[in-house]
Design a protein around this motif. Structure first.
Motif, PDB file in Angstrom:
ATOM      1  N   GLY A 110     -28.733 -26.470  -0.876  1.00 20.93           N
ATOM      2  CA  GLY A 110     -28.102 -25.232  -0.481  1.00 20.93           C
ATOM      3  C   GLY A 110     -26.685 -25.434   0.006  1.00 20.93           C
ATOM      4  N   LYS A 111     -26.101 -24.371   0.540  1.00 21.73           N
ATOM      5  CA  LYS A 111     -24.718 -24.414   1.005  1.00 21.73           C
ATOM      6  C   LYS A 111     -24.581 -23.868   2.424  1.00 21.73           C
ATOM      7  N   ASP A 112     -25.667 -23.907   3.161  1.00 23.96           N
ATOM      8  CA  ASP A 112     -25.595 -23.395   4.528  1.00 23.96           C
ATOM      9  C   ASP A 112     -25.006 -24.450   5.453  1.00 23.96           C
ATOM     10  N   GLU A 113     -24.959 -24.112   6.743  1.00 31.05           N
ATOM     11  CA  GLU A 113     -24.337 -25.003   7.715  1.00 31.05           C
ATOM     12  C   GLU A 113     -25.054 -26.346   7.816  1.00 31.05           C
ATOM     13  N   ILE A 114     -26.384 -26.335   7.681  1.00 34.20           N
ATOM     14  CA  ILE A 114     -27.131 -27.599   7.746  1.00 34.20           C
ATOM     15  C   ILE A 114     -26.778 -28.480   6.552  1.00 34.20           C
ATOM     16  N   ALA A 115     -26.647 -27.874   5.374  1.00 33.12           N
ATOM     17  CA  ALA A 115     -26.270 -28.642   4.181  1.00 33.12           C
ATOM     18  C   ALA A 115     -24.870 -29.223   4.336  1.00 33.12           C
ATOM     19  N   VAL A 116     -23.933 -28.436   4.884  1.00 30.49           N
ATOM     20  CA  VAL A 116     -22.578 -28.931   5.111  1.00 30.49           C
ATOM     21  C   VAL A 116     -22.599 -30.088   6.101  1.00 30.49           C
ATOM     22  N   LEU A 117     -23.427 -29.983   7.148  1.00 35.22           N
ATOM     23  CA  LEU A 117     -23.551 -31.063   8.125  1.00 35.22           C
ATOM     24  C   LEU A 117     -24.133 -32.314   7.475  1.00 35.22           C
ATOM     25  N   ALA A 118     -25.105 -32.114   6.580  1.00 36.17           N
ATOM     26  CA  ALA A 118     -25.714 -33.263   5.905  1.00 36.17           C
ATOM     27  C   ALA A 118     -24.703 -33.968   5.008  1.00 36.17           C
ATOM     28  N   VAL A 119     -23.883 -33.198   4.287  1.00 35.58           N
ATOM     29  CA  VAL A 119     -22.848 -33.800   3.429  1.00 35.58           C
ATOM     30  C   VAL A 119     -21.864 -34.596   4.280  1.00 35.58           C
ATOM     31  N   ALA A 120     -21.428 -34.016   5.388  1.00 38.27           N
ATOM     32  CA  ALA A 120     -20.495 -34.716   6.268  1.00 38.27           C
ATOM     33  C   ALA A 120     -21.144 -35.971   6.854  1.00 38.27           C
ATOM     34  N   PHE A 121     -22.440 -35.903   7.174  1.00 41.69           N
ATOM     35  CA  PHE A 121     -23.138 -37.049   7.721  1.00 41.69           C
ATOM     36  C   PHE A 121     -23.209 -38.174   6.689  1.00 41.69           C
TER      37      PHE A 121
END
Length: 302
Positions: free
Chosen positions: A272-283
């Motif tokens: 997905g593209k929600d905030e959790i997904a963005v956090l996972a990509v950054a992580f």
């Protein structure tokens, strides 16, 4: 480290539940207040409508008696007094039949000085008549009172002498029909004057049944609403755990292992593209940068 993260996740859940319960509780209170008031008002107007229908029925009987029955029977009043020609008697008798099967429904033409003793006003009826006498502009009054059978609503209207023909029987005993005096005597029902309020029509309708129905409906609605709120609370907690808490806990455990030098763990999956997904990509990006930095340090040492 792990204990800190788990404690943090519990804190998020607790805060989320506190906010959700507060919002749902406030909504529940508003709905409960509004629903209870609406149902009670509906029950009140239902009882008031029944009382109005009874009053209109009594007026219809009075009008029919005065317009059609009285002209036929009035010619023999000098020989034998027939109470059936009196509109008040006719209306009262018709509701006596109703009262036999429905004792909680009552109609009475209460008077301070009636010809028929059964129409004499009792204390609370006397207060209503006095109010109509003191307030000539008042045409109708409603109220509630406790009775042996439960709470009852009453609707009252003034009995005002607007037709001079009534004074032929109620002015003085000297002009009253002898047959009426033989039936009721000459002590009561006299001294009436034109345009004066001498009594009140009063109908009483029970409130217990409509109020009980409204209360049962209110309780059922609140039970259903409470069940829906509980279901929403459970569902929101499940969704919170699946979409927020579990991913954060997984990232917390991964970060904990990486901080201890364990670099063999797979990257965190992103959906997905929600905030959790963005956090996972950054992580994952941060982790790859850390792996490269560690590799460069190892090559430099060798």
């Amino acid at each position: 480290m792990r204990r800190l993260q788990i404690g943090g996740s519990v804190g998020i859940t607790a805060k989320f539940n506190l906010i959700l319960v507060t919002v749902l509780g406030a909504g529940f209170a508003v709905i409960a207040f509004t629903t209870h008031r609406t149902l009670y008002d509906n029950a009140y107007h239902e009882v008031l409508g029944q009382a109005g229908l009874m009053m209109d029925s009594a007026m219809a009987v009075r009008g029919y008696t005065f317009d059609e029955i009285r002209p036929i029977l009035a010619s023999g009043i000098g020989e034998s007094f027939l109470p059936q020609i009196v509109p008040a008697y006719a209306a009262t008798q018709s509701f006596v039949r109703l009262h036999e099967k429905n004792p909680e429904y009552v109609y009475k033409e209460a008077a301070l000085n009636p010809t028929n003793p059964r129409n004499r006003a009792v204390d609370w009826e006397t207060d209503i008549i006095s109010m109509f006498q003191n307030q000539p502009q008042l045409q109708e009054f409603t109220g509630e009172r406790e009775t042996p059978s439960g709470r009852s609503m009453y609707l009252s209207r003034p009995i005002r002498i607007s037709d001079g023909a009534c004074l032929s029987c109620h002015s003085t005993p000297e002009v009253a029909p002898k047959s009426m005096l033989q039936r009721y005597g000459n002590a009561n029902g006299f001294g009436w004057n034109l345009h004066n309020v001498v009594g009140a029509q009063i109908v009483s309708v029970p409130m217990d049944v409509p109020i009980a129905k409204a209360q049962a409906t209110f309780q059922l609605l609140m039970a259903v609403l409470a069940a829906i709120f509980v279901a929403v609370l459970v569902l929101m907690n499940v969704l919170l755990r699946l979409t927020v808490i579990n991913p954060i806990q997984k990232m917390s455990r991964t970060a904990n292992e990486v901080s201890r030098g364990n670099t063999d763990l797979p990257e965190f999956e992103t959906k997905g593209k929600d905030e959790i997904a963005v956090l996972a990509v950054a992580f994952n990006r941060m982790r790859r940068s850390l792996d490269k930095a560690m590799a460069m340090l190892d090559n430099g040492r060798s």
